[in-house]
Motif scaffolding. Structure first.
Motif, PDB file in Angstrom:
ATOM      1  N   UNK A 257       0.789  -1.232   0.000  1.00  0.00           N
ATOM      2  CA  UNK A 257       0.000   0.000   0.000  1.00  0.00           C
ATOM      3  C   UNK A 257       0.823   1.285   0.000  1.00  0.00           C
ATOM      4  N   UNK A 258       2.140   1.185   0.010  1.00  0.00           N
ATOM      5  CA  UNK A 258       2.950   2.384  -0.083  1.00  0.00           C
ATOM      6  C   UNK A 258       2.862   2.988  -1.472  1.00  0.00           C
ATOM      7  N   UNK A 259       2.807   4.321  -1.538  1.00  0.00           N
ATOM      8  CA  UNK A 259       2.702   4.981  -2.842  1.00  0.00           C
ATOM      9  C   UNK A 259       4.091   5.167  -3.442  1.00  0.00           C
ATOM     10  N   UNK A 260       4.375   4.371  -4.451  1.00  0.00           N
ATOM     11  CA  UNK A 260       5.634   4.414  -5.189  1.00  0.00           C
ATOM     12  C   UNK A 260       5.383   5.077  -6.537  1.00  0.00           C
ATOM     13  N   UNK A 261       6.439   5.468  -7.245  1.00  0.00           N
ATOM     14  CA  UNK A 261       6.243   6.025  -8.589  1.00  0.00           C
ATOM     15  C   UNK A 261       5.483   5.073  -9.503  1.00  0.00           C
ATOM     16  N   UNK A 262       5.711   3.775  -9.349  1.00  0.00           N
ATOM     17  CA  UNK A 262       5.028   2.795 -10.198  1.00  0.00           C
ATOM     18  C   UNK A 262       3.522   2.771  -9.932  1.00  0.00           C
ATOM     19  N   UNK A 263       3.145   2.826  -8.666  1.00  0.00           N
ATOM     20  CA  UNK A 263       1.710   2.837  -8.340  1.00  0.00           C
ATOM     21  C   UNK A 263       1.068   4.170  -8.718  1.00  0.00           C
ATOM     22  N   UNK A 264       1.805   5.259  -8.547  1.00  0.00           N
ATOM     23  CA  UNK A 264       1.272   6.568  -8.920  1.00  0.00           C
ATOM     24  C   UNK A 264       0.991   6.630 -10.418  1.00  0.00           C
ATOM     25  N   UNK A 265       1.781   5.907 -11.207  1.00  0.00           N
ATOM     26  CA  UNK A 265       1.601   5.907 -12.664  1.00  0.00           C
ATOM     27  C   UNK A 265       0.253   5.324 -13.082  1.00  0.00           C
ATOM     28  N   UNK A 266      -0.414   4.587 -12.184  1.00  0.00           N
ATOM     29  CA  UNK A 266      -1.730   4.031 -12.495  1.00  0.00           C
ATOM     30  C   UNK A 266      -2.825   5.097 -12.427  1.00  0.00           C
ATOM     31  N   UNK A 267      -2.566   6.171 -11.688  1.00  0.00           N
ATOM     32  CA  UNK A 267      -3.537   7.262 -11.575  1.00  0.00           C
ATOM     33  C   UNK A 267      -3.507   8.116 -12.840  1.00  0.00           C
ATOM     34  N   UNK A 268      -4.382   9.094 -12.906  1.00  0.00           N
ATOM     35  CA  UNK A 268      -4.387   9.992 -14.060  1.00  0.00           C
ATOM     36  C   UNK A 268      -3.071  10.764 -14.114  1.00  0.00           C
ATOM     37  N   UNK A 269      -2.625  11.116 -15.298  1.00  0.00           N
ATOM     38  CA  UNK A 269      -1.322  11.796 -15.427  1.00  0.00           C
ATOM     39  C   UNK A 269      -1.233  13.097 -14.638  1.00  0.00           C
ATOM     40  N   UNK A 270      -2.368  13.766 -14.462  1.00  0.00           N
ATOM     41  CA  UNK A 270      -2.358  15.033 -13.725  1.00  0.00           C
ATOM     42  C   UNK A 270      -2.855  14.874 -12.292  1.00  0.00           C
TER      43      UNK A 270
END
Length: 320
Positions: A257-270
């Motif tokens: 559940x830690x927010x990594x760059x890889x997991x953040x990439x799943x969200x919208x680009x903005x």
């Protein structure tokens, strides 16, 4: 039978205490956010003061440790020209066994106009509001696992600032939701303001089971929870409020559940990334994300001053 009036509002529906976001109408929340916007420019002035609380006494009563909340409340009150007293709880008579209500009665006798209260026990600010003099206003700065209304409001302000239209957003709240007063206040504020999809993301042991009636989508898979999200609100593990083993380990929590760059990439680009602080880097959030271009964690703190100025100025202008 007459409906019971919200104790935060007077008979005209005006805000006289801020104890919880829950139960407040959208118009009141919008008034606070709009008023906060007018105070942002005060930060850019050479003299960062307005006279709205001149002659008023604000008592900061922090029965729990705090950095951001206590400091921003003090700054907000001083920028409104109030006289501010920070009570040193560790050296106060409460440490000698004086009851909370006796402490409040004595401080009221010192002509307090406003109490800003943080307490480990849920409901303590409500109790104070019920027993203080009619002219005294109470602001909840966090009570137990119950509520942190000004944090919920500053988070809503931050989201509105960056995303403008709240009615088109997907907001993911991630982490230790069951122990988080911030999560509760965020969810109530965002739902009232019209956010159509709020997701509660975390392990089963840390997500309460009563969110479905509030329209919150529960996700126990991080990828599902943050995919296509416009806003990600990360929460700290509330180890001080946990009883028993809620998690295998901090490292295990970070893996899932830690927010990594890889997991953040799943969200919208903005997508924007938020956190109420304090941050545990490498547990709920990685440093490249916390310090990255999508992070608005530090602007949250700046906006918090304006939101707390708005709350104090509004309630000080209303009578019980």
């Amino acid at each position: 039978m007459l409906a019971r009036r919200n104790p935060q509002l007077n008979r005209h529906g005006e805000l006289i205490h801020l104890l919880s976001v829950e139960g407040l109408p959208k118009a009141v929340l919008t008034q606070i956010l709009d008023t906060a916007g007018t105070f942002l420019s005060v930060n850019d002035r050479e003299v960062k003061k307005v006279p709205l609380l001149r002659g008023k006494s604000v008592f900061n009563l922090f029965f729990e440790n705090s950095t951001r909340t206590r400091t921003t409340f003090e700054i907000a009150a001083k920028r409104l020209s109030a006289d501010v007293l920070n009570l040193d709880i560790a050296r106060s008579s409460t440490a000698k066994g004086e009851t909370l209500l006796d402490t409040i009665a004595n401080l009221s006798a010192m002509h307090a106009d406003m109490f800003v209260v943080r307490h480990a026990e849920s409901g303590a600010p409500h109790l104070i509001a019920q027993h203080c003099a009619p002219h005294v206003h109470v602001i909840n700065a966090g009570d137990g696992r119950h509520a942190h209304p000004t944090q919920g409001l500053l988070d809503a302000y931050t989201i509105r600032h960056y995303k403008r239209d709240l009615t088109q957003l997907v907001v993911a709240v991630v982490g230790d939701i069951v122990h988080s007063r911030v999560a509760r206040s965020d969810i109530h504020a965002l739902a009232t303001l019209g956010v159509p999809e709020i997701r509660a993301v975390g392990p089963k042991t840390l997500v309460p089971g009563d969110l479905a009636p509030m329209g919150v989508r529960v996700c126990h898979d991080m990828a599902e929870g943050v995919r296509d999200a416009d806003v990600i609100v990360m929460l700290r593990l509330q180890n001080e409020r946990m009883s028993g083993a809620m998690l295998p380990s901090a490292a295990e929590f970070h893996r899932h559940y830690g927010l990594t760059p890889e997991k953040l990439a799943l969200a919208r680009p903005d997508a924007i990334v938020m956190h109420p602080g304090p941050i545990n880097r490498g547990v709920e959030i990685d440093t490249p994300v916390a310090d990255g271009a999508q992070s608005v964690i530090l602007p949250q703190v700046t906006f918090g001053i304006a939101v707390r100025m708005a709350v104090m100025s509004i309630i000080a202008g209303n009578v019980a």
